[in-house]
Design an enzyme around this catalytic site. Structure first.
Site, PDB file in Angstrom:
ATOM      1  N   HIS A  56      -6.196  -8.194   1.167  1.00 35.00           N
ATOM      2  CA  HIS A  56      -6.273  -8.543   2.584  1.00 35.00           C
ATOM      3  C   HIS A  56      -7.684  -8.345   3.121  1.00 35.00           C
ATOM      4  CE1 HIS A  56      -1.928  -8.918   2.855  1.00 35.00           C
ATOM      5  NE2 HIS A  56      -2.080  -9.347   4.094  1.00 35.00           N
ATOM      6  N   LYS A  74       8.014  -4.278   3.701  1.00 36.01           N
ATOM      7  CA  LYS A  74       9.038  -3.345   4.171  1.00 36.01           C
ATOM      8  C   LYS A  74       8.418  -2.469   5.246  1.00 36.01           C
ATOM      9  CE  LYS A  74       7.966   0.376   1.043  1.00 36.01           C
ATOM     10  NZ  LYS A  74       7.674   1.721   1.528  1.00 36.01           N
TER      11      LYS A  74
END
Lengths: 281, 189
Positions: free
Chosen positions: B39, B104
């Site tokens: 990222h 999650k």
């Protein structure tokens, strides 16, 4: 003196690392099954069923239960009549980790420097080792592969003695509440009370090694474990944080005497993949 | 048990708009993996207007660092990692066309707002069920940042990959709703 060759320790550690990551302890599996029976949320039940299925798949296919095969944490009890020969204990353990994580196709999740370069060491070393000397001529080696997701939700607080039992309860329950869905509930909650700043954290981690469903031998602490478990399961966080009854499988407390001015409390969060395995040499 | 919705990537705004928090979805097609380090690199590239390693339009990013594939397997265990660590980067990727995320754990308010604004979707996969989830991956290859090891970008071909909608375009949040429904205490996030 009993002599133990360092390569014997390496071989034992290698096998421990692999087995701990493929096979979940039976006590954890049993509590997950009971949780499935008790869960009221249909989605929560579905999730618990998939978690149980995952345990079967990992066992059958011989692959890790979770991709996060952790940083390897070791608790060593070294009999003082043991002499380790042809190598140094910590090198032997690290070599076992290197071999186990490579040959067992486990994920390498350790970076060489925490802040600046963060370069993966590519063999999951170094591991973390806590050694205690004990009477006798045996070596007990326990490995607990610790994933990042739950570990990151752990907290420590230096309470005042006046905060007492209520202070401890509030801190533990707040920690689980704040963690919410992040530590992969249902969780096992390790609590360390007493000692000092770092010893409380050590106790909290050590508490995770106790079988789930077994309580502290001191009835006062056992009662506190029961109350905390009930309190946490009132939160409604549920399996994977999507709502339900089963937020925690167990609360394990370990305690130690402490300074007259202090009441240290540490909470070490453990995901449902509560992996640990031990061997005695 | 509610039925499952089958979707194939890349996703359109129309695909995403009909999903609501709590829906069970089976994803098919290609998804891309990225976690913290990937990222960081992608967002650094976007800031200096460099091309990304793959076309983000309509794509789904899966927050995962898979375990290595043993011989004879496509991939090792591959369950989701905690999504909130990606929150500082997510809005840049949504701006650049990303349509879905699998991970999650809860997202920040800014990310939830951006999910509404960019008509995107956040799915949860079951954390700690990586062995089971690996059975839904039919093909895997590293397409960028190979030096990052497990954190490299992998292109995965998935079949009926099971996920649950957590944050939808209408601002619903299954983590908050689920906990509220079952809480017996005064529960505030």
């Amino acid at each position: 003196m009993r002599r133990v060759r360092a390569d014997k320790i390496t071989a034992a550690v290698k096998k421990l690392c692999i087995d701990a990551n493929y096979y979940l302890p039976e006590d954890v599996v049993d509590v997950l099954k009971k949780g499935y029976e008790k869960e009221e949320s249909p989605l929560g039940r579905d999730i618990l069923q998939q978690i149980l299925k995952n345990i079967e798949v990992a066992k059958k296919e011989r692959i890790p239960l979770c991709q996060d095969t952790g940083i390897a944490v070791f608790f060593i009890e070294l009999g003082q009549k043991v002499q380790i020969v042809e190598g140094y204990l910590e090198d032997a353990i690290n070599e076992g980790v290197r071999q186990g994580y490579t040959e067992g196709y486990l994920r390498k999740s350790v970076v060489s420097d925490p802040l600046f370069s963060r370069i993966n060491t590519r063999d999951n070393t170094p591991c973390l080792i806590y050694t205690r000397t004990i009477p006798g001529d045996r070596i007990k080696i326990v490995v607990a592969p610790k994933g990042g997701g739950a570990e990151n939700m752990s907290r420590l607080c230096m309470l005042k003695p006046a905060d007492g039992v209520k202070g401890v309860k509030d801190f533990v329950i707040q920690t689980v509440k704040k963690a919410g869905s992040n530590p992969c509930p249902p969780v096992v909650v390790g609590v360390g009370i007493g000692g000092d700043f770092e010893y409380a954290a050590y106790l909290a981690k050590k508490a995770l090694l106790r079988k789930v469903g077994e309580y502290n031998p001191d009835p006062r602490y056992a009662e506190l474990e029961r109350e905390l478990l009930a309190g946490i399961n009132e939160l409604g966080i549920g399996p994977q944080g999507l709502g339900g009854r089963i937020t925690a499988l167990a609360v394990n407390i370990e305690w130690f005497p402490c300074h007259i001015a202090s009441l240290p409390v540490a909470v070490n969060m453990q995901c449902h993949s509560a992996r640990h395995k031990e061997v005695e040499i | 048990m509610q039925s499952e919705i089958k979707l194939t990537t890349p996703l359109s705004s129309e695909d995403v708009e009909r999903l609501k928090a709590g829906d069970k979805v089976l994803l098919n097609g290609v998804i891309y993996t990225a976690r913290d380090a990937a990222h960081k690199r992608m967002v650094e590239a976007l800031k200096v207007k460099k091309p990304l390693p793959f076309d983000l339009q309509g794509q789904v990013i899966y927050y995962v660092g898979p375990a290595p594939a043993p011989p004879g397997r496509v991939i090792g265990s591959c369950g989701p990692t905690t999504s909130s660590r990606m929150d500082p980067y997510t809005i840049f990727l949504l701006e650049a066309g990303m349509k879905g995320m699998i991970g999650k754990g809860f997202r920040s308010d800014r990310v939830k707002d951006a999910i509404r604004k960019y008509r995107a979707i956040y799915f949860a996969a079951i954390g700690g069920a990586g062995a089971l989830l690996s059975q839904h991956v039919k093909k895997a290859e590293v397409i960028a940042y190979e030096d990052l090891g497990t954190e490299a970008i992998h292109k995965l071909e998935v079949k009926d990959f099971p996920v649950i909608v957590v944050n939808d375009v209408n601002g619903n949040d299954l983590y908050q709703e689920g906990a509220k429904r079952y809480s017996r205490v005064d529960f505030l996030f």
